[in-house]
Design an enzyme around this catalytic site. Structure first.
Site, mmCIF file in Angstrom:
data_model
loop_
_atom_site.group_PDB
_atom_site.id
_atom_site.type_symbol
_atom_site.label_atom_id
_atom_site.label_comp_id
_atom_site.label_asym_id
_atom_site.label_seq_id
_atom_site.Cartn_x
_atom_site.Cartn_y
_atom_site.Cartn_z
ATOM 1 N N LEU A 66 93.358 24.217 39.889
ATOM 2 C CA LEU A 66 94.146 25.389 39.513
ATOM 3 C C LEU A 66 93.705 26.606 40.319
ATOM 4 O O LEU A 66 94.530 27.447 40.681
ATOM 5 C CB LEU A 66 94.023 25.679 38.020
ATOM 6 C CG LEU A 66 94.889 26.858 37.568
ATOM 7 C CD1 LEU A 66 96.374 26.519 37.657
ATOM 8 C CD2 LEU A 66 94.532 27.300 36.158
ATOM 9 N N TYR A 67 92.413 26.698 40.607
ATOM 10 C CA TYR A 67 91.942 27.788 41.468
ATOM 11 C C TYR A 67 92.719 27.811 42.771
ATOM 12 O O TYR A 67 93.244 28.850 43.190
ATOM 13 C CB TYR A 67 90.437 27.634 41.737
ATOM 14 C CG TYR A 67 89.930 28.518 42.846
ATOM 15 C CD1 TYR A 67 89.954 29.907 42.715
ATOM 16 C CD2 TYR A 67 89.435 27.975 44.027
ATOM 17 C CE1 TYR A 67 89.496 30.726 43.741
ATOM 18 C CE2 TYR A 67 88.975 28.784 45.052
ATOM 19 C CZ TYR A 67 89.011 30.161 44.899
ATOM 20 O OH TYR A 67 88.563 30.969 45.916
ATOM 21 N N ALA A 68 92.810 26.660 43.431
ATOM 22 C CA ALA A 68 93.543 26.586 44.695
ATOM 23 C C ALA A 68 95.007 26.960 44.501
ATOM 24 O O ALA A 68 95.598 27.654 45.339
ATOM 25 C CB ALA A 68 93.423 25.183 45.284
ATOM 26 N N THR A 102 96.294 29.002 42.319
ATOM 27 C CA THR A 102 96.475 30.452 42.149
ATOM 28 C C THR A 102 96.340 31.183 43.476
ATOM 29 O O THR A 102 97.024 32.184 43.714
ATOM 30 C CB THR A 102 95.475 31.037 41.133
ATOM 31 O OG1 THR A 102 94.123 30.851 41.589
ATOM 32 C CG2 THR A 102 95.648 30.401 39.760
ATOM 33 N N LYS A 103 95.464 30.692 44.349
ATOM 34 C CA LYS A 103 95.311 31.349 45.650
ATOM 35 C C LYS A 103 96.502 31.060 46.562
ATOM 36 O O LYS A 103 96.923 31.907 47.350
ATOM 37 C CB LYS A 103 94.000 30.937 46.309
ATOM 38 C CG LYS A 103 92.761 31.290 45.485
ATOM 39 C CD LYS A 103 92.652 32.771 45.179
ATOM 40 C CE LYS A 103 92.031 33.540 46.301
ATOM 41 N NZ LYS A 103 91.820 34.974 45.945
#
Length: 324
Positions: A138-140, A142-143
């Protein structure tokens, strides 16, 4: 902190913004901040970017010409535990930054993306011109959303925006949840380190000073739209809008076991290791193609791992009082 210090040294006036949250020890953040508060041209506002009205008020009272947006909820593994924090900071917070830039005449928005956007890609080295539609955390995601949102504002409002995909940044004052800090602390304390994918990982470790050099040089290269952009075959890294993407990486992937060897040598101690399987959201290798960065600003990261780790360990010993 490193970018702000470099800009102060060249004569810029800086307004720093941070919420000083407790994702990791706030005392490290406060100590970084103290490095900057000795400068008369530095001011600080403690606020959360998710608070849109507060951020808009800051932009209304300060004459902000350019924005370097390095704030985010970082970390791949934590995004599996607390996904809402990533939406609040990286999506809502970034939208508020875009809105503030749009309404207050920002000349250039430079924002941090990440090598994590390459996700399931296996073609190495990773190029900005490759498709990045298969994130694995999910981090990726969002970026990647940040990149798309920035392009939208470049298209709709002519906001010049440049996204920088950082590759495994390390160095003095680094986050304590990154491998350099986790491994150093464990080795110093005589505890085993967790080594994922049984050590069969490669990372394009990039020293922080090289990242700073790239950020500052890119800040002065305001993107213009490419009128010849072929939208029958869109290029993710360029656009008819004033928008660009660049990798900032050392262009030299290093095996994780080699990274540990260099750290052991700098510390003068051997590491005990727990060899563990690959973690969800991780990727086996990262490797940056930095040709575009070199063409744009005449610079490519090049600090050898041995030199960067030696500097990091020297800082770690001083900051944490480790002298043995």
């Amino acid at each position: 902190m490193h970018v702000a210090r470099r800009l102060l040294e060249r004569g810029d006036e800086i307004v720093g913004v941070d919420n000083l949250n407790d994702y990791y020890d706030p005392s490290l953040k406060i100590a970084r901040l103290a490095q900057l508060q000795t400068h008369s041209r530095f001011s600080f506002q403690q606020l959360d970017l998710a608070e849109g009205q507060t951020l808009a008020g800051l932009f209304a009272t300060e004459r902000i010409a350019r924005v370097v947006h390095l704030a985010a909820q970082a970390g791949v593994r934590y995004s599996l535990k607390n996904p809402q924090a990533y939406v609040d900071s990286n999506v809502t917070g970034f939208l508020n930054v875009l809105e503030a830039c749009r309404h207050h005449g920002c000349q250039h928005l430079v924002f941090a993306s990440t090598s994590s956007v390459y996700g399931a890609n296996r073609k190495l080295p990773f190029s900005e011109h490759d498709n990045t539609d298969h994130p694995v955390s999910l981090y990726a995601a969002t970026k990647k959303a940040n990149e798309l949102m920035a392009h939208t504002y470049s298209h709709l409002f002519g906001l010049p925006a440049t996204g920088l995909r950082f590759f495994t940044v390390y160095g003095p004052w680094g986050r304590p949840d990154m491998s350099a800090a986790l491994f150093t602390r464990a080795i110093v304390e005589g505890r085993p380190i967790d080594v994922f994918n049984h050590g069969e990982m490669e990372r394009d470790f990039t020293y922080v000073d090289d990242v700073v050099e790239g950020v500052v040089r890119i800040l002065d290269v305001v993107p213009k739209g490419d009128p010849g952009a072929d939208m029958n075959q869109p290029d993710p890294a360029t656009s008819y809008a004033p928008y660009r993407l660049y990798n900032i990486g050392n262009n030299q992937p290093v095996k994780l076991m080699r990274f540990i060897e260099v750290l052991e040598a700098a510390l003068g101690r051997k590491a005990s290791m727990n060899l563990l399987p690959m973690q969800p959201g991780d990727v086996p290798a990262t490797y940056a193609d930095v040709d575009d960065l070199g063409r744009a600003v005449g610079f490519k990261p090049s600090t050898p791992l041995e030199e960067g780790i030696a500097r990091y360990v020297a800082w770690y010993r001083e900051y944490y009082g480790v002298h043995a």
